[in-house]
Design a protein around this motif. Structure first.
Motif, mmCIF file in Angstrom:
data_model
loop_
_atom_site.group_PDB
_atom_site.id
_atom_site.type_symbol
_atom_site.label_atom_id
_atom_site.label_comp_id
_atom_site.label_asym_id
_atom_site.label_seq_id
_atom_site.Cartn_x
_atom_site.Cartn_y
_atom_site.Cartn_z
ATOM 1 N N GLY A 127 0.758 -1.280 -0.148
ATOM 2 C CA GLY A 127 0.006 0.059 0.054
ATOM 3 C C GLY A 127 0.927 1.225 -0.029
ATOM 4 O O GLY A 127 1.908 1.440 -0.592
ATOM 5 N N THR A 128 0.537 2.306 0.862
ATOM 6 C CA THR A 128 1.149 3.424 0.910
ATOM 7 C C THR A 128 2.683 3.470 1.298
ATOM 8 O O THR A 128 3.363 4.011 0.211
ATOM 9 N N ILE A 129 2.982 2.706 2.110
ATOM 10 C CA ILE A 129 4.362 2.529 2.625
ATOM 11 C C ILE A 129 5.177 1.499 1.687
ATOM 12 O O ILE A 129 6.266 1.626 1.184
ATOM 13 N N ASP A 155 0.907 -9.100 -1.713
ATOM 14 C CA ASP A 155 -0.279 -8.254 -0.897
ATOM 15 C C ASP A 155 -1.492 -9.100 -1.241
ATOM 16 O O ASP A 155 -1.691 -9.945 -2.129
ATOM 17 N N THR A 156 -2.286 -9.058 -0.003
ATOM 18 C CA THR A 156 -3.558 -9.907 -0.156
ATOM 19 C C THR A 156 -4.559 -9.287 -1.066
ATOM 20 O O THR A 156 -5.519 -9.951 -1.506
ATOM 21 N N ARG A 173 -4.034 -4.934 -6.620
ATOM 22 C CA ARG A 173 -3.145 -4.057 -6.466
ATOM 23 C C ARG A 173 -1.668 -4.593 -6.571
ATOM 24 O O ARG A 173 -0.911 -3.998 -7.066
ATOM 25 N N ALA A 188 4.641 -4.256 5.657
ATOM 26 C CA ALA A 188 4.168 -2.870 5.714
ATOM 27 C C ALA A 188 2.698 -3.267 5.329
ATOM 28 O O ALA A 188 1.905 -2.534 4.371
ATOM 29 N N SER A 231 -0.285 -4.889 8.042
ATOM 30 C CA SER A 231 -1.119 -4.621 9.160
ATOM 31 C C SER A 231 -0.929 -5.095 10.331
ATOM 32 O O SER A 231 0.060 -6.035 10.579
ATOM 33 N N MET A 238 6.744 -2.594 10.062
ATOM 34 C CA MET A 238 6.098 -1.091 10.242
ATOM 35 C C MET A 238 5.034 -1.214 11.177
ATOM 36 O O MET A 238 4.657 -0.309 12.106
ATOM 37 N N SER A 239 4.086 -2.187 11.170
ATOM 38 C CA SER A 239 2.886 -2.388 12.134
ATOM 39 C C SER A 239 3.392 -2.728 13.351
ATOM 40 O O SER A 239 3.032 -3.823 13.977
ATOM 41 N N GLY A 268 8.971 5.792 12.509
ATOM 42 C CA GLY A 268 7.911 6.194 12.033
ATOM 43 C C GLY A 268 7.683 7.698 12.037
ATOM 44 O O GLY A 268 8.411 8.499 11.562
ATOM 45 N N ASN A 280 1.035 3.128 16.172
ATOM 46 C CA ASN A 280 1.932 2.487 16.127
ATOM 47 C C ASN A 280 3.089 3.084 16.695
ATOM 48 O O ASN A 280 3.933 2.350 17.351
ATOM 49 N N ASN A 333 -3.029 7.822 1.912
ATOM 50 C CA ASN A 333 -3.749 7.028 2.995
ATOM 51 C C ASN A 333 -3.596 8.193 4.242
ATOM 52 O O ASN A 333 -2.476 8.305 4.768
ATOM 53 N N THR A 347 -1.755 7.436 7.620
ATOM 54 C CA THR A 347 -0.304 7.509 7.586
ATOM 55 C C THR A 347 0.304 8.611 7.258
ATOM 56 O O THR A 347 0.046 9.365 6.299
HETATM 57 N N1 LIG Z 1 5.467 2.447 12.633
HETATM 58 C C1 LIG Z 1 4.835 3.510 12.294
HETATM 59 O O1 LIG Z 1 5.011 4.566 12.661
HETATM 60 C C2 LIG Z 1 3.831 3.351 11.217
HETATM 61 C C3 LIG Z 1 3.209 4.562 10.608
HETATM 62 C C4 LIG Z 1 2.401 4.526 9.524
HETATM 63 C C5 LIG Z 1 1.524 3.191 9.416
HETATM 64 N N2 LIG Z 1 1.964 2.329 10.152
HETATM 65 C C6 LIG Z 1 1.492 0.688 9.831
HETATM 66 O O2 LIG Z 1 1.950 0.253 8.634
HETATM 67 C C7 LIG Z 1 1.274 -0.276 7.885
HETATM 68 C C8 LIG Z 1 1.167 -0.138 6.428
HETATM 69 O O3 LIG Z 1 0.876 1.331 6.306
HETATM 70 P P1 LIG Z 1 0.214 1.975 5.001
HETATM 71 O O4 LIG Z 1 -0.071 3.045 5.138
HETATM 72 O O5 LIG Z 1 1.185 1.378 3.843
HETATM 73 O O6 LIG Z 1 -1.039 0.994 4.704
HETATM 74 P P2 LIG Z 1 -1.965 0.573 3.677
HETATM 75 O O7 LIG Z 1 -3.295 0.416 3.976
HETATM 76 O O8 LIG Z 1 -1.813 1.632 2.683
HETATM 77 O O9 LIG Z 1 -1.207 -0.489 2.946
HETATM 78 C C9 LIG Z 1 -1.329 -1.942 3.489
HETATM 79 C C10 LIG Z 1 -1.229 -2.850 2.293
HETATM 80 O O10 LIG Z 1 -1.172 -4.042 3.142
HETATM 81 C C11 LIG Z 1 -2.114 -5.052 2.401
HETATM 82 N N3 LIG Z 1 -2.189 -6.289 3.423
HETATM 83 C C12 LIG Z 1 -2.956 -6.321 4.427
HETATM 84 N N4 LIG Z 1 -2.783 -7.400 5.122
HETATM 85 C C13 LIG Z 1 -1.891 -8.181 4.394
HETATM 86 C C14 LIG Z 1 -1.242 -9.417 4.855
HETATM 87 N N5 LIG Z 1 -1.633 -10.284 5.910
HETATM 88 N N6 LIG Z 1 -0.636 -9.958 3.768
HETATM 89 C C15 LIG Z 1 -0.134 -9.114 2.626
HETATM 90 N N7 LIG Z 1 -0.632 -7.759 2.513
HETATM 91 C C16 LIG Z 1 -1.457 -7.285 3.348
HETATM 92 C C17 LIG Z 1 -3.269 -4.341 1.852
HETATM 93 O O11 LIG Z 1 -3.889 -5.084 1.095
HETATM 94 C C18 LIG Z 1 -2.629 -3.091 1.550
HETATM 95 O O12 LIG Z 1 -2.421 -3.177 0.253
HETATM 96 C C19 LIG Z 1 -0.265 -0.456 8.581
HETATM 97 O O13 LIG Z 1 -0.153 -1.686 9.542
HETATM 98 C C20 LIG Z 1 -0.017 0.951 9.452
HETATM 99 O O14 LIG Z 1 -0.709 0.843 10.603
HETATM 100 C C21 LIG Z 1 3.176 2.271 10.981
#
Ligand SMILES: NC(=O)c1ccc[n+]([C@@H]2O[C@H](COP(=O)([O-])OP(=O)(O)OC[C@H]3O[C@@H](n4cnc5c(N)ncnc54)[C@H](O)[C@@H]3O)[C@@H](O)[C@H]2O)c1
Length: 268
Positions: free
Chosen positions: A10-12, A35-36, A40, A69, A71, A92-93, A120, A189, A242, A245
């Motif tokens: 996704g975003t990260i 990615d699930t 995408r 990156a 969930s 990341m999560s 983060g 997080n 997103n 984030t």
């Molecule tokens: N550490 C930090 O400071 C910090 C900051 C921002 C976000 N995050 C976390 O990082 C993660 C990613 O953030 P994002 O903004 O890229 O989110 P996002 O929603 O833009 O992207 C997440 C992607 O992961 C995929 N996904 C979900 N579960 C999956 C799995 N089991 N296997 C494979 N793919 C899977 C989703 O389909 C999606 O494409 C999130 O959990 C978010 O909470 C952490």
């Protein structure tokens, strides 16, 4: 050259993948992404020129570093799979590791692998890590975000809080990082990372405010210990892709990857 696999695009994850094939291409080989969201993943693979489709179990043995990156729910199973194969892992999560800290540190030690937790969207982890060599009395995080950032958070759903009716700055949550992570898994997080670097999730205090009209994510970190005190305030722009984030969190993931590759490592 290190071989990298990214789980969650996704975003990260997508930004990290793009950096791997551009600015970091001399040092990183991006082997695959998972990615699930099949659509995408397919689109990004096409953009990156990666033809092969992998499952997590197929990808992990092919790489040196696994990057999660995805969930909070996926973080522990991904970290466990990577470490059991003797691979390094960037998570990341971070909230997803809080209840599995002991198991993860044990696996990492047994397999001589590293777990990387990027800073983060907060500042101050460098000072906290130095301070924790001595005695720390208090660590707290105060977060302010637009009410809509908290949409669908389990805490909001359980308490039946109507975010649309909030007209002024409102304290939504005041408690331990452990409880904050359960209630706001996508928003907080940073409190997990702060807890793991400091005095743990049962002792780290978190306050979450909903602030109508606020366009930034504001995180204030306060630390008190034998060294003195630290206060940091980070005013983050949300990512355009997103809004949950912060843009700085994306940059922090890329910076951590660069730090892993670097011969010179600055900061604690
Ligand atoms: N550490 C930090 O400071 C910090 C900051 C921002 C976000 N995050 C976390 O990082 C993660 C990613 O953030 P994002 O903004 O890229 O989110 P996002 O929603 O833009 O992207 C997440 C992607 O992961 C995929 N996904 C979900 N579960 C999956 C799995 N089991 N296997 C494979 N793919 C899977 C989703 O389909 C999606 O494409 C999130 O959990 C978010 O909470 C952490």
């Amino acid at each position: 050259m290190i071989r990298v696999g990214i789980i969650g695009t996704g975003t990260i994850g997508s930004e990290l993948a793009l950096q791997c094939i551009t600015t970091l291409k001399e040092e990183v080989r991006l082997v695959g992404i998972v990615d699930t969201d099949v659509q995408r993943e397919r689109l990004l693979r096409k953009q990156l020129g990666l033809s092969r489709r992998y499952t997590l179990e197929q990808l992990v043995p092919q790489v040196d570093l696994v990057i999660e990156a995805a969930s909070a729910a996926a973080a522990y199973p991904i970290a466990k799979t990577a470490l059991q194969h003797g691979k390094d892992v960037m998570i990341m999560s971070a909230g997803g590791l809080v209840h599995h800290e002991a198991a993860i540190w044990k696996l990492a030690a047994e397999h001589r692998s590293c777990v990387y937790l990027p800073s983060g969207a907060i500042a101050g982890l460098d000072g906290l890590k130095s301070a924790s060599i001595g005695r720390i009395r208090k660590v707290s995080l105060t977060t302010r975000k637009n009410p809509l950032s908290f949409r669908n958070a389990p805490y909001i759903v359980q308490k039946r809080i109507d975010l649309n009716t909030i007209r002024e700055e409102t304290l939504l949550f005041d408690g331990t990082a452990e409880k904050a992570i359960q209630g706001f898994p996508q928003n907080i997080n940073v409190s997990a990372t702060l807890s793991m670097a400091g005095i743990g999730s049962k002792k780290t205090r978190v306050r979450i405010y909903a602030c109508p009209g606020l366009t930034h994510h504001v995180h204030e970190v306060a630390i008190d210990g034998d060294f003195g005190s630290i206060y940091t305030r980070t005013q983050n722009l949300p990512s355009k892709k997103n809004p949950k984030t912060s843009h700085l969190a994306i940059l922090s993931a890329v910076a951590t990857l660069k730090r892993i590759l670097a011969n010179i490592k600055i900061g604690t």
